[in-house]
Design an enzyme around this catalytic site. Structure first.
Site, PDB file in Angstrom:
ATOM      1  N   GLU A  74      15.811  23.801  13.051  1.00  0.00           N
ATOM      2  CA  GLU A  74      15.646  22.793  13.952  1.00  0.00           C
ATOM      3  C   GLU A  74      16.742  22.966  15.290  1.00  0.00           C
ATOM      4  O   GLU A  74      16.403  22.672  16.365  1.00  0.00           O
ATOM      5  CB  GLU A  74      15.701  21.623  13.392  1.00  0.00           C
ATOM      6  CG  GLU A  74      14.505  21.231  12.540  1.00  0.00           C
ATOM      7  CD  GLU A  74      13.068  21.317  13.547  1.00  0.00           C
ATOM      8  OE1 GLU A  74      13.008  21.003  14.499  1.00  0.00           O
ATOM      9  OE2 GLU A  74      12.136  21.561  12.690  1.00  0.00           O
ATOM     10  N   SER A  96      -5.103 -28.717 -24.621  1.00  0.00           N
ATOM     11  CA  SER A  96      -4.290 -28.907 -25.696  1.00  0.00           C
ATOM     12  C   SER A  96      -2.774 -28.658 -25.527  1.00  0.00           C
ATOM     13  O   SER A  96      -1.959 -28.684 -26.237  1.00  0.00           O
ATOM     14  CB  SER A  96      -4.815 -28.486 -26.785  1.00  0.00           C
ATOM     15  OG  SER A  96      -5.831 -29.261 -27.080  1.00  0.00           O
TER      16      SER A  96
END
Length: 749
Positions: A173, A448
């Site tokens: 690059e 319960s």
């Protein structure tokens, strides 16, 4: 002519003045922005690191499963970190280096030996054979928490990047990066010649600084004004900041593609996304592929366009070899490497989205520095992939068997009650379904499951109640606040008359529970629930004894955490610790002693009763599978079978499962026939660590008459034995619980 020259001179001066002012403006604003607002880092969320230790319950298959989820590779030589070798009764692995919450750990090879019964026999360091007492494996990445811009990145310092990666990127690059001033005319010319020679774009003309400026601050429109602006801004940044600062920013900013709806920014996250590795572990072929993607992440997507990506990768490898960055052997080997590991069917899907949603919620409640997104955040959680998968597998297997209806929904939580932590969480029958999280948000009547609280209130009065106390299971009629008549019934529609408190709890009889709640006081039950962390509305009515209150599975988990942890309430959390990306610790969860809801002696009595649910009552299937006293638990069923609950816990794990429909229609399942099979299957996958059944002093086992509940001599054949406070039995007490009248002869002698 002189007029024209003067005019042009004035215009040139004006343009120069404007340019100077613009440059001054750019310099001040750009320098400030680049110094403080380069990018927004993500919060990376990790699962718990799997900790190995001798005698720890763990099956070889569970370890292999976790290694495969971490994308470790099968390799008998263990040459590279992130590899393992399955030897049957032993597994050798080469751990990756990782910065754990308590500090960094280097790559290391070990052999893990397994014994029969699914436990670790020992851990040896390789190659020296030294025995280890503890060994951690790098954790799974659970997900990311992104900022407002939706970008994901894992900040990586320049010192952590492989030199081969840096040199390859600059080669392709920007070869003159360390020599130009932000813009390079020679680079443009050289790139043009290289591209012409290769008949392809192998080098770019823009410098890295220009690319960085474009990514950070400019649009992608191709105009002369944008290019001029880009060059000017690149010159300013190059002048104000060091080359290393610019290069580090580039590596952390560059875009590498999409993972569904999230953008992958930075080489650190790209390395994890494509290869499941930390950036330090990248091979030459992997480095070349990442550099290839930089040119165009959409065009060079390795999952969609493998051929074009391989062609560009191989061309970059050729450049690396030509410039002597790699030798011939490495070059030839790199050409044979696959682009990326094969993606599994589950790849790209978020791990446990409902758990991650809870992490995000808790993260927002912690006092985290607001500037965390500048340095990034690492969130270490208690999430256990093994527990999560066991839970998901059990749900997937059991729900179709329990009901053909796709409307049957589920929510489940697995916690570690010793750590006050959440290990796994499911909020939908489709565990990948985003949206409503029933595990934390579904408020349902609990049936319960409420009973242990009122039994605890009774047993906290040892002068009035014990496990052998006789309760009445006979019809009762009550008038509600609105004048309606309420006649509670048992689930079987029958009444058994007198029944011991222990049996009433184990068999989950409704009517004795209602009568007991009226005796201890409904307001006292409400008060205890408040002490146990319930902040949502609680109805102060007799039906509260049968669970008319609405709670979420997470609230239910914390409520039963009181019984599992010595009678003390502690809120449960997903987050263990927080660090920034540099490893500086910002937060550490330290489980508190909690708030006492019930004293330890009362808690021991209730736990005995909850073990009775598993040994002799509605949860007897668990006792059959795992042995007596291995687990404690409670079932819960609401009116018309609308909700099915079961909560169970061993010495470490606490599991809550709820089944029901979102429209609250009946599902025709009790707690024992619906939720319990999910609990049983999950514990079968994870294993059970049996409860400690030792009684705290001064409790001791006492014999009681099975019909009257009176304390009787220990040598009586017909007796029920329960833990209780010491009760002295008179010498003249017979096995019927009656004092015998002695003759005058017996009284003398």
């Amino acid at each position: 002519m002189r007029f024209i020259l003067v005019l042009f001179a004035k215009l040139a001066l004006a343009v120069l003045a404007v340019t100077c002012f613009y440059v001054i403006y750019l310099d001040s604003s750009l320098t400030q922005r680049f110094a403080t607002e380069r990018y927004e880092a993500s919060a990376i969320v990790y699962a718990r690191p799997l900790e190995l230790a001798p005698n720890k319950p763990l099956r070889p298959q569970q370890l292999l499963q976790e290694l495969q989820q971490l994308r470790y590779r099968q390799d008998a030589t263990l040459t590279q970190s992130g590899s393992y070798h399955d030897q049957g009764s032993a597994i050798e692995l080469h751990r990756r280096p990782f910065d754990f919450a308590d500090g960094p750990a280097m790559a290391q090879k070990v052999r893990v030996r397994f014994a029969r019964g699914g436990v670790i026999a020992g851990i040896q360091s390789l190659p020296d054979g030294r025995e280890l007492n503890r060994f951690q494996i790098d954790p799974l990445v659970l997900g990311q928490v992104t900022g407002e811009n939706g970008e994901d990145r894992l900040i990586v310092g320049l010192e952590r990047l492989p030199s081969l990666l840096i040199e390859t990127l600059l080669l392709v690059e920007d070869r003159d990066f360390y020599h130009h001033a932000g813009v390079s005319l020679s680079s443009i010319g050289r790139a043009a010649l290289a591209n012409l020679a290769a008949m392809d774009t192998v080098q770019g003309g823009s410098t890295l600084t220009q690319q960085l400026v474009k990514n950070l601050y400019l649009s992608r429109e191709q105009t002369l004004w944008r290019k001029a602006n880009e060059a000017l801004m690149a010159l300013i940044i190059d002048f104000r900041f060091s080359k290393d600062e610019i290069l580090e920013t580039y590596f952390n900013e560059i875009y590498f593609g999409q993972d569904g709806g999230r953008a992958i920014h930075g080489v650190g996250l790209a390395s994890r996304f494509y290869f499941g590795k930390q950036v330090e572990e990248l091979s030459a072929a992997e480095i070349a592929m990442l550099v290839a993607i930089v040119k165009g992440p959409s065009y060079y997507n390795p999952y969609r366009y493998a051929d074009r990506v391989r062609e560009r990768r191989d061309m970059i490898l050729q450049l690396m070899f030509a410039q002597q960055l790699i030798n011939q052997r490495s070059y030839l080997a790199a050409l044979e490497e696959p682009l990326v590991p094969p993606r599994r069917a589950s790849e790209g899907r978020t791990w446990a989205p409902h758990y991650l949603a809870q992490v995000k919620q808790e993260l927002g409640q912690l006092q985290v520095p607001q500037e965390w997104n500048e340095q990034g955040l690492r969130v270490f959680t208690y999430f256990d992939p093994i527990a999560q998968q066991a839970l998901e597998k059990s749900i997937a297997e059991q729900l179709p068997r329990l009901s053909e209806s796709k409307e049957l929904q589920v929510a489940a939580v697995i916690a570690n009650h010793q750590q006050a932590s959440l290990r796994a969480l499911v909020g939908d029958r489709d565990h990948q379904q985003l949206g409503f999280n029933r595990a934390t948000g579904a408020m349902r009547q609990v049936g319960s499951l409420m009973k242990p609280t009122l039994y605890g209130l009774a047993l906290s009065q040892p002068g009035s109640y014990n496990l052998a106390s006789i309760l009445e299971d006979t019809p009762i009629t009550l008038e509600e606040v609105d004048g309606r008549i309420w006649q509670p019934e048992n689930y079987d529609g029958e009444f058994v008359g007198d029944i011991m408190l222990y049996d009433a709890l184990a068999q989950s009889r409704n009517v004795p529970a209602v009568k007991l709640a009226l005796e201890v006081g409904i307001e006292a039950v409400v008060s205890k629930l408040r002490q146990a962390g319930i902040t949502t509305p609680i109805p102060n009515v007799p039906s509260l004894a049968l669970g008319s209150v609405e709670l979420s599975p997470l609230q239910m988990t914390e409520l039963y955490g009181v019984w599992a942890h010595y009678g003390r309430y502690r809120p449960y959390t997903t987050i263990d610790s927080l660090t920034n990306h540099d490893g500086l610790r910002l937060y550490q969860h330290r489980p508190s002693a909690g708030r006492e809801v019930f004293d330890p002696l009362t808690t021991a009595l209730v736990n005995y009763g909850l073990r009775g649910v598993v040994n002799d009552g509605t949860g007897k299937r668990l006792g059959t599978l795992f042995g007596r006293d291995a687990l404690a638990g409670k079932s819960g069923t609401t009116n018309d079978y609308r909700d099915s609950w079961f909560v169970a816990y061993d010495a470490q794990q606490l599991m809550t499962v709820w089944l029901g429909r979102d429209d609250n229609k009946p599902i025709n399942l009790t707690g024992a026939t619906g939720a319990l099979p999910v609990v049983a299957n999950t514990f079968s996958e994870l294993g059970v660590q049996s409860l400690d059944v030792a009684l705290p002093a001064p409790l001791q086992y006492q014999a009681f008459h099975p019909q009257t509940g009176v304390a009787i001599p220990a040598d009586c054949r017909q007796q029920r034995t329960f833990p209780a406070f010491p009760v002295s039995v008179a010498e003249d007490m017979n096995c019927e619980g009656v004092l015998e009248e002695k003759s005058w002869w017996e009284k003398i002698f």
